[in-house]
Write a protein that holds these residues in place. Structure first.
Motif, PDB file in Angstrom:
ATOM      1  N   THR A 193      -7.558  -1.077  10.213  1.00 36.81           N
ATOM      2  CA  THR A 193      -7.713   0.098   9.362  1.00 36.81           C
ATOM      3  C   THR A 193      -8.294   1.254  10.159  1.00 36.81           C
ATOM      4  O   THR A 193      -7.815   2.386  10.060  1.00 36.81           O
ATOM      5  CB  THR A 193      -8.623  -0.229   8.163  1.00 36.81           C
ATOM      6  OG1 THR A 193      -8.006  -1.278   7.404  1.00 36.81           O
ATOM      7  CG2 THR A 193      -8.829   0.980   7.273  1.00 36.81           C
ATOM      8  N   ASP A 194      -9.299   0.972  10.978  1.00 35.36           N
ATOM      9  CA  ASP A 194      -9.946   2.012  11.783  1.00 35.36           C
ATOM     10  C   ASP A 194      -8.998   2.649  12.794  1.00 35.36           C
ATOM     11  O   ASP A 194      -9.192   3.796  13.178  1.00 35.36           O
ATOM     12  CB  ASP A 194     -11.166   1.454  12.514  1.00 35.36           C
ATOM     13  CG  ASP A 194     -12.295   1.082  11.562  1.00 35.36           C
ATOM     14  OD1 ASP A 194     -12.236   1.454  10.372  1.00 35.36           O
ATOM     15  OD2 ASP A 194     -13.232   0.386  12.012  1.00 35.36           O
ATOM     16  N   LEU A 200       0.826  -1.210   0.000  1.00 37.26           N
ATOM     17  CA  LEU A 200       0.000   0.000   0.000  1.00 37.26           C
ATOM     18  C   LEU A 200       0.861   1.261   0.000  1.00 37.26           C
ATOM     19  O   LEU A 200       0.454   2.296  -0.532  1.00 37.26           O
ATOM     20  CB  LEU A 200      -0.927   0.013   1.221  1.00 37.26           C
ATOM     21  CG  LEU A 200      -2.037  -1.050   1.249  1.00 37.26           C
ATOM     22  CD1 LEU A 200      -2.720  -1.055   2.610  1.00 37.26           C
ATOM     23  CD2 LEU A 200      -3.037  -0.828   0.136  1.00 37.26           C
ATOM     24  N   ALA A 242     -11.322  -4.503   4.010  1.00 36.54           N
ATOM     25  CA  ALA A 242     -10.632  -3.331   4.566  1.00 36.54           C
ATOM     26  C   ALA A 242      -9.442  -2.921   3.712  1.00 36.54           C
ATOM     27  O   ALA A 242      -9.253  -1.732   3.425  1.00 36.54           O
ATOM     28  CB  ALA A 242     -10.187  -3.612   5.993  1.00 36.54           C
ATOM     29  N   THR A 243      -8.606  -3.892   3.294  1.00 38.26           N
ATOM     30  CA  THR A 243      -7.431  -3.526   2.493  1.00 38.26           C
ATOM     31  C   THR A 243      -7.840  -3.111   1.084  1.00 38.26           C
ATOM     32  O   THR A 243      -7.195  -2.256   0.484  1.00 38.26           O
ATOM     33  CB  THR A 243      -6.393  -4.659   2.439  1.00 38.26           C
ATOM     34  OG1 THR A 243      -7.013  -5.847   1.959  1.00 38.26           O
ATOM     35  CG2 THR A 243      -5.762  -4.891   3.789  1.00 38.26           C
ATOM     36  N   GLN A 286      -8.958  -6.972  10.228  1.00 33.77           N
ATOM     37  CA  GLN A 286      -8.408  -6.038   9.237  1.00 33.77           C
ATOM     38  C   GLN A 286      -9.160  -4.713   9.256  1.00 33.77           C
ATOM     39  O   GLN A 286      -8.548  -3.646   9.138  1.00 33.77           O
ATOM     40  CB  GLN A 286      -8.443  -6.654   7.834  1.00 33.77           C
ATOM     41  CG  GLN A 286      -7.475  -7.792   7.644  1.00 33.77           C
ATOM     42  CD  GLN A 286      -6.049  -7.392   7.937  1.00 33.77           C
ATOM     43  OE1 GLN A 286      -5.536  -6.421   7.398  1.00 33.77           O
ATOM     44  NE2 GLN A 286      -5.407  -8.129   8.806  1.00 33.77           N
ATOM     45  N   GLN A 287     -10.476  -4.773   9.409  1.00 29.17           N
ATOM     46  CA  GLN A 287     -11.254  -3.540   9.484  1.00 29.17           C
ATOM     47  C   GLN A 287     -10.879  -2.747  10.730  1.00 29.17           C
ATOM     48  O   GLN A 287     -10.719  -1.533  10.677  1.00 29.17           O
ATOM     49  CB  GLN A 287     -12.756  -3.835   9.476  1.00 29.17           C
ATOM     50  CG  GLN A 287     -13.625  -2.589   9.444  1.00 29.17           C
ATOM     51  CD  GLN A 287     -13.373  -1.743   8.219  1.00 29.17           C
ATOM     52  OE1 GLN A 287     -13.447  -2.231   7.110  1.00 29.17           O
ATOM     53  NE2 GLN A 287     -13.077  -0.472   8.416  1.00 29.17           N
ATOM     54  N   ASP A 327      -8.945   0.460   1.473  1.00 27.29           N
ATOM     55  CA  ASP A 327      -7.768   1.277   1.731  1.00 27.29           C
ATOM     56  C   ASP A 327      -6.958   1.484   0.448  1.00 27.29           C
ATOM     57  O   ASP A 327      -6.515   2.595   0.157  1.00 27.29           O
ATOM     58  CB  ASP A 327      -6.897   0.618   2.810  1.00 27.29           C
ATOM     59  CG  ASP A 327      -5.847   1.546   3.385  1.00 27.29           C
ATOM     60  OD1 ASP A 327      -5.933   2.782   3.169  1.00 27.29           O
ATOM     61  OD2 ASP A 327      -4.924   1.044   4.055  1.00 27.29           O
ATOM     62  N   LYS A 345      -8.808   3.933  -1.797  1.00 27.11           N
ATOM     63  CA  LYS A 345      -8.725   5.285  -1.225  1.00 27.11           C
ATOM     64  C   LYS A 345      -7.355   5.902  -1.456  1.00 27.11           C
ATOM     65  O   LYS A 345      -7.230   7.105  -1.652  1.00 27.11           O
ATOM     66  CB  LYS A 345      -9.015   5.249   0.285  1.00 27.11           C
ATOM     67  CG  LYS A 345     -10.471   5.163   0.622  1.00 27.11           C
ATOM     68  CD  LYS A 345     -10.663   5.204   2.128  1.00 27.11           C
ATOM     69  CE  LYS A 345     -12.113   5.128   2.514  1.00 27.11           C
ATOM     70  NZ  LYS A 345     -12.298   5.121   3.983  1.00 27.11           N
ATOM     71  N   ARG A 346      -6.313   5.077  -1.424  1.00 22.60           N
ATOM     72  CA  ARG A 346      -4.951   5.582  -1.631  1.00 22.60           C
ATOM     73  C   ARG A 346      -4.644   5.858  -3.103  1.00 22.60           C
ATOM     74  O   ARG A 346      -3.618   6.444  -3.408  1.00 22.60           O
ATOM     75  CB  ARG A 346      -3.933   4.589  -1.085  1.00 22.60           C
ATOM     76  CG  ARG A 346      -3.909   4.498   0.419  1.00 22.60           C
ATOM     77  CD  ARG A 346      -2.925   3.422   0.865  1.00 22.60           C
ATOM     78  NE  ARG A 346      -2.960   3.198   2.281  1.00 22.60           N
ATOM     79  CZ  ARG A 346      -1.894   3.279   3.068  1.00 22.60           C
ATOM     80  NH1 ARG A 346      -0.715   3.570   2.569  1.00 22.60           N
ATOM     81  NH2 ARG A 346      -2.011   3.043   4.352  1.00 22.60           N
TER      82      ARG A 346
END
Length: 192
Positions: A155-156, A70, A95-96, A151-152, A99, A102-103
């Protein structure tokens, strides 16, 4: 572009994966279809290669040893705004995936990914049918659901293990053990 056309221009891309056998197999398979690639196994090596010759696309594994693929999305996007960036990972989670997008990643494929799926997300081959993951024959295993939930939470909390453990109501060491036993699919590619 049409992958069946032999006149298709040769593209240059990067395969970023610390599994050298997987990267070499993927490189050979793409090469047979007229797609030139270079391989890298770390963030530093990837950036070095990308600075020497900016690729048209990058296929990036999520786990690069102790590094995260990432972290490559933003610097690669800064090198070339229209670079096609795809995360291809054996540790796929909602989640990944969120992410990565979003990145700035363009797409996200779970391993094993077929060559036709990879070519399709790169825009090099069209699919008559939409890209769809095969429907599971059974419900998602409990350990996989647990992995998704962890994983969520990671991330949070911005990846903070202690904060994630508190959020999940478990001891930090227990969480670290669970992360060390992540459910991983079989390595390899389908469709070579």
């Amino acid at each position: 572009m049409n992958a069946s056309s032999s006149a298709r221009p040769l593209l240059s891309g990067l395969i970023v994966d610390d599994d050298l056998a997987y990267a070499a197999t993927l490189q050979r398979s793409l090469g047979r279809r007229g797609v030139e690639t270079r391989t890298a196994a770390s963030i530093a090596e990837t950036l070095e290669l990308a600075l020497r010759q900016v690729p048209a696309f990058a296929l990036i594994d999520l786990k690069l040893g102790h590094e995260s693929g990432l972290q490559l999305i933003r610097p690669l996007r800064e090198l070339r705004a229209d670079m096609r960036i795809v995360l291809v990972t054996g540790y796929a989670s909602v989640a990944t995936a969120v992410d990565a997008i979003k990145r700035g990643a363009d797409d996200y494929l779970p391993k094993p990914a077929s060559i036709s799926n990879i070519l399709a997300v790169l825009g090099l081959e069209s699919h008559d049918t939409p890209l769809v993951l095969p429907a599971p024959e059974t419900m998602m295993p409990l350990r996989r659901m647990e992995w998704e939930h962890i994983q969520q939470a990671l991330t949070d909390t911005g990846g903070n293990i202690s904060a994630t453990a508190r959020l999940l109501g478990m001891h930090r060491r227990s969480l670290q053990r669970k992360l060390g036993k992540r459910p991983g699919p079989e390595r390899g590619l389908i469709g070579f």
